[in-house]
Design a protein around this motif. Structure first.
Motif, PDB file in Angstrom:
ATOM      1  N   MET A  22       0.850  -1.182   0.000  1.00 49.21           N
ATOM      2  CA  MET A  22       0.000   0.000   0.000  1.00 49.21           C
ATOM      3  C   MET A  22       0.890   1.237   0.000  1.00 49.21           C
ATOM      4  O   MET A  22       1.492   1.551   1.018  1.00 49.21           O
ATOM      5  N   ASN A  23       0.975   1.896  -1.132  1.00 47.24           N
ATOM      6  CA  ASN A  23       1.842   3.058  -1.258  1.00 47.24           C
ATOM      7  C   ASN A  23       1.151   4.350  -0.849  1.00 47.24           C
ATOM      8  O   ASN A  23       1.812   5.289  -0.444  1.00 47.24           O
ATOM      9  N   GLN A  24      -0.166   4.411  -1.016  1.00 45.63           N
ATOM     10  CA  GLN A  24      -0.885   5.625  -0.663  1.00 45.63           C
ATOM     11  C   GLN A  24      -0.956   5.765   0.843  1.00 45.63           C
ATOM     12  O   GLN A  24      -0.964   4.786   1.574  1.00 45.63           O
ATOM     13  N   LYS A  25      -1.064   7.012   1.303  1.00 44.22           N
ATOM     14  CA  LYS A  25      -1.217   7.228   2.733  1.00 44.22           C
ATOM     15  C   LYS A  25      -2.676   7.015   3.121  1.00 44.22           C
ATOM     16  O   LYS A  25      -3.582   7.266   2.336  1.00 44.22           O
ATOM     17  N   SER A  26      -2.870   6.525   4.312  1.00 46.01           N
ATOM     18  CA  SER A  26      -4.219   6.280   4.808  1.00 46.01           C
ATOM     19  C   SER A  26      -4.969   7.596   4.991  1.00 46.01           C
ATOM     20  O   SER A  26      -4.400   8.585   5.457  1.00 46.01           O
ATOM     21  N   GLU A  27      -6.210   7.578   4.627  1.00 44.92           N
ATOM     22  CA  GLU A  27      -7.100   8.727   4.828  1.00 44.92           C
ATOM     23  C   GLU A  27      -8.203   8.369   5.824  1.00 44.92           C
ATOM     24  O   GLU A  27      -9.241   9.011   5.863  1.00 44.92           O
ATOM     25  N   ILE A  28      -7.972   7.333   6.646  1.00 45.46           N
ATOM     26  CA  ILE A  28      -9.029   6.839   7.521  1.00 45.46           C
ATOM     27  C   ILE A  28      -9.505   7.900   8.510  1.00 45.46           C
ATOM     28  O   ILE A  28     -10.710   7.988   8.771  1.00 45.46           O
ATOM     29  N   ILE A  29      -8.623   8.708   9.034  1.00 46.67           N
ATOM     30  CA  ILE A  29      -9.049   9.737   9.997  1.00 46.67           C
ATOM     31  C   ILE A  29      -9.971  10.746   9.317  1.00 46.67           C
ATOM     32  O   ILE A  29     -11.057  11.043   9.825  1.00 46.67           O
ATOM     33  N   LEU A  30      -9.567  11.248   8.152  1.00 48.45           N
ATOM     34  CA  LEU A  30     -10.430  12.185   7.412  1.00 48.45           C
ATOM     35  C   LEU A  30     -11.751  11.527   7.029  1.00 48.45           C
ATOM     36  O   LEU A  30     -12.814  12.155   7.103  1.00 48.45           O
ATOM     37  N   LEU A  31     -11.699  10.266   6.613  1.00 55.65           N
ATOM     38  CA  LEU A  31     -12.903   9.545   6.217  1.00 55.65           C
ATOM     39  C   LEU A  31     -13.873   9.439   7.394  1.00 55.65           C
ATOM     40  O   LEU A  31     -15.062   9.750   7.256  1.00 55.65           O
ATOM     41  N   LEU A  32     -13.381   9.018   8.547  1.00 54.94           N
ATOM     42  CA  LEU A  32     -14.257   8.863   9.712  1.00 54.94           C
ATOM     43  C   LEU A  32     -14.793  10.205  10.184  1.00 54.94           C
ATOM     44  O   LEU A  32     -15.970  10.312  10.553  1.00 54.94           O
ATOM     45  N   GLU A  33     -13.963  11.231  10.155  1.00 54.42           N
ATOM     46  CA  GLU A  33     -14.451  12.557  10.556  1.00 54.42           C
ATOM     47  C   GLU A  33     -15.554  13.030   9.619  1.00 54.42           C
ATOM     48  O   GLU A  33     -16.551  13.618  10.063  1.00 54.42           O
ATOM     49  N   GLN A  34     -15.412  12.751   8.328  1.00 56.76           N
ATOM     50  CA  GLN A  34     -16.446  13.150   7.374  1.00 56.76           C
ATOM     51  C   GLN A  34     -17.719  12.330   7.571  1.00 56.76           C
ATOM     52  O   GLN A  34     -18.819  12.874   7.587  1.00 56.76           O
ATOM     53  N   GLU A  35     -17.579  11.020   7.718  1.00 57.73           N
ATOM     54  CA  GLU A  35     -18.752  10.150   7.819  1.00 57.73           C
ATOM     55  C   GLU A  35     -19.459  10.235   9.173  1.00 57.73           C
ATOM     56  O   GLU A  35     -20.670  10.197   9.231  1.00 57.73           O
ATOM     57  N   GLU A  36     -18.694  10.349  10.239  1.00 55.15           N
ATOM     58  CA  GLU A  36     -19.272  10.336  11.584  1.00 55.15           C
ATOM     59  C   GLU A  36     -19.592  11.733  12.102  1.00 55.15           C
ATOM     60  O   GLU A  36     -20.462  11.883  12.955  1.00 55.15           O
ATOM     61  N   GLY A  37     -18.860  12.740  11.595  1.00 57.48           N
ATOM     62  CA  GLY A  37     -18.969  14.064  12.186  1.00 57.48           C
ATOM     63  C   GLY A  37     -18.158  14.109  13.471  1.00 57.48           C
ATOM     64  O   GLY A  37     -17.712  13.079  13.974  1.00 57.48           O
ATOM     65  N   THR A  38     -17.967  15.293  14.001  1.00 51.35           N
ATOM     66  CA  THR A  38     -17.214  15.471  15.243  1.00 51.35           C
ATOM     67  C   THR A  38     -18.009  16.356  16.188  1.00 51.35           C
ATOM     68  O   THR A  38     -18.440  17.436  15.797  1.00 51.35           O
ATOM     69  N   LYS A  39     -18.199  15.878  17.400  1.00 51.30           N
ATOM     70  CA  LYS A  39     -18.926  16.640  18.426  1.00 51.30           C
ATOM     71  C   LYS A  39     -18.095  16.662  19.699  1.00 51.30           C
ATOM     72  O   LYS A  39     -17.614  15.626  20.154  1.00 51.30           O
ATOM     73  N   THR A  40     -17.955  17.832  20.286  1.00 58.99           N
ATOM     74  CA  THR A  40     -17.187  17.947  21.524  1.00 58.99           C
ATOM     75  C   THR A  40     -18.026  17.626  22.756  1.00 58.99           C
ATOM     76  O   THR A  40     -17.483  17.305  23.802  1.00 58.99           O
ATOM     77  N   LYS A  41     -19.341  17.716  22.626  1.00 58.53           N
ATOM     78  CA  LYS A  41     -20.237  17.439  23.759  1.00 58.53           C
ATOM     79  C   LYS A  41     -21.047  16.176  23.475  1.00 58.53           C
ATOM     80  O   LYS A  41     -21.386  15.893  22.323  1.00 58.53           O
ATOM     81  N   PRO A  42     -21.386  15.423  24.505  1.00 60.21           N
ATOM     82  CA  PRO A  42     -22.186  14.208  24.326  1.00 60.21           C
ATOM     83  C   PRO A  42     -23.558  14.495  23.700  1.00 60.21           C
ATOM     84  O   PRO A  42     -24.141  15.556  23.911  1.00 60.21           O
ATOM     85  N   TYR A  43     -24.027  13.527  22.933  1.00 64.73           N
ATOM     86  CA  TYR A  43     -25.335  13.593  22.287  1.00 64.73           C
ATOM     87  C   TYR A  43     -25.875  12.167  22.197  1.00 64.73           C
ATOM     88  O   TYR A  43     -25.147  11.201  22.420  1.00 64.73           O
ATOM     89  N   ILE A  44     -27.138  12.040  21.848  1.00 69.76           N
ATOM     90  CA  ILE A  44     -27.751  10.725  21.632  1.00 69.76           C
ATOM     91  C   ILE A  44     -27.729  10.455  20.133  1.00 69.76           C
ATOM     92  O   ILE A  44     -28.235  11.255  19.349  1.00 69.76           O
ATOM     93  N   ASP A  45     -27.122   9.333  19.730  1.00 77.60           N
ATOM     94  CA  ASP A  45     -27.036   9.018  18.299  1.00 77.60           C
ATOM     95  C   ASP A  45     -28.363   8.485  17.766  1.00 77.60           C
ATOM     96  O   ASP A  45     -29.345   8.347  18.512  1.00 77.60           O
ATOM     97  N   SER A  46     -28.383   8.180  16.481  1.00 75.89           N
ATOM     98  CA  SER A  46     -29.632   7.783  15.818  1.00 75.89           C
ATOM     99  C   SER A  46     -30.196   6.462  16.348  1.00 75.89           C
ATOM    100  O   SER A  46     -31.374   6.176  16.164  1.00 75.89           O
ATOM    101  N   LEU A  47     -29.371   5.664  17.021  1.00 74.99           N
ATOM    102  CA  LEU A  47     -29.847   4.401  17.598  1.00 74.99           C
ATOM    103  C   LEU A  47     -30.089   4.506  19.097  1.00 74.99           C
ATOM    104  O   LEU A  47     -30.393   3.514  19.752  1.00 74.99           O
ATOM    105  N   GLY A  48     -29.966   5.729  19.645  1.00 73.51           N
ATOM    106  CA  GLY A  48     -30.276   5.939  21.051  1.00 73.51           C
ATOM    107  C   GLY A  48     -29.119   5.754  22.024  1.00 73.51           C
ATOM    108  O   GLY A  48     -29.340   5.674  23.232  1.00 73.51           O
ATOM    109  N   TYR A  49     -27.884   5.713  21.517  1.00 80.91           N
ATOM    110  CA  TYR A  49     -26.714   5.558  22.386  1.00 80.91           C
ATOM    111  C   TYR A  49     -26.125   6.927  22.715  1.00 80.91           C
ATOM    112  O   TYR A  49     -25.998   7.773  21.821  1.00 80.91           O
TER     113      TYR A  49
END
Length: 157
Positions: A1-28
């Protein structure tokens, strides 16, 4: 694998980032980049803190490292990994981050298709799942990268 991982950017884009607790779409109760804090239905008032960005970054990297390690040691997933370029590997990591390594291990036909480097079939198997019904937009984006092996045009990494 020559390319650098983009997993952090991918997860931040897909999950979003919140500094305070919240209830997710499944109630967690959740915080950060999809960090589950407690059981489904737990009152959000039990979680009264704010995370700093350095704390979120460290927590996320730790969870990613643990996820990757678990994928590599999973006898069902591990045989598929050497066939993946970096974008495809990151997609599998994102899936495991979202649904757990055991969830990805349940995608037996997708993993067999990856081992055969049949990327169209791997993408089809991703979309033929409960996961794709629950998170259809994310599943479509992930399947597009699995099929092409490229971030663009789906993601701007």
């Amino acid at each position: 694998m020559n390319q650098k991982s983009e997993i952090i950017l991918l997860l931040e884009q897909e999950e979003g980032t919140k500094t305070k607790p919240y209830i997710d779409s499944l109630g967690y109760p959740t915080t950060g980049v999809g960090f589950k804090l407690g059981p489904q239905g737990a009152p959000i008032g039990h979680y009264t803190f704010t995370l700093t960005q350095p704390t979120i970054d460290a927590w996320l990297q730790s969870l990613v490292d643990t996820t990757v390690s678990s994928m590599k040691s999973n006898s069902v997933i591990a045989p598929a990994l050497p066939h993946c370029n970096q974008p495809r590997f990151d997609i599998l990591t994102s899936m495991a981050y979202q649904m757990g390594v055991s969830g990805v291990a349940g995608f037996k036909n997708m993993l067999k298709a990856i081992e055969a480097e049949n990327w169209s079939e791997a993408a089809s198997q991703m979309l033929d799942s409960t996961w794709a019904k629950q998170t259809p937009d994310r599943a479509q984006r992930h399947a597009a990268v699995m099929k092409s092996g490229q971030w663009q045009p789906t993601y701007n990494f």
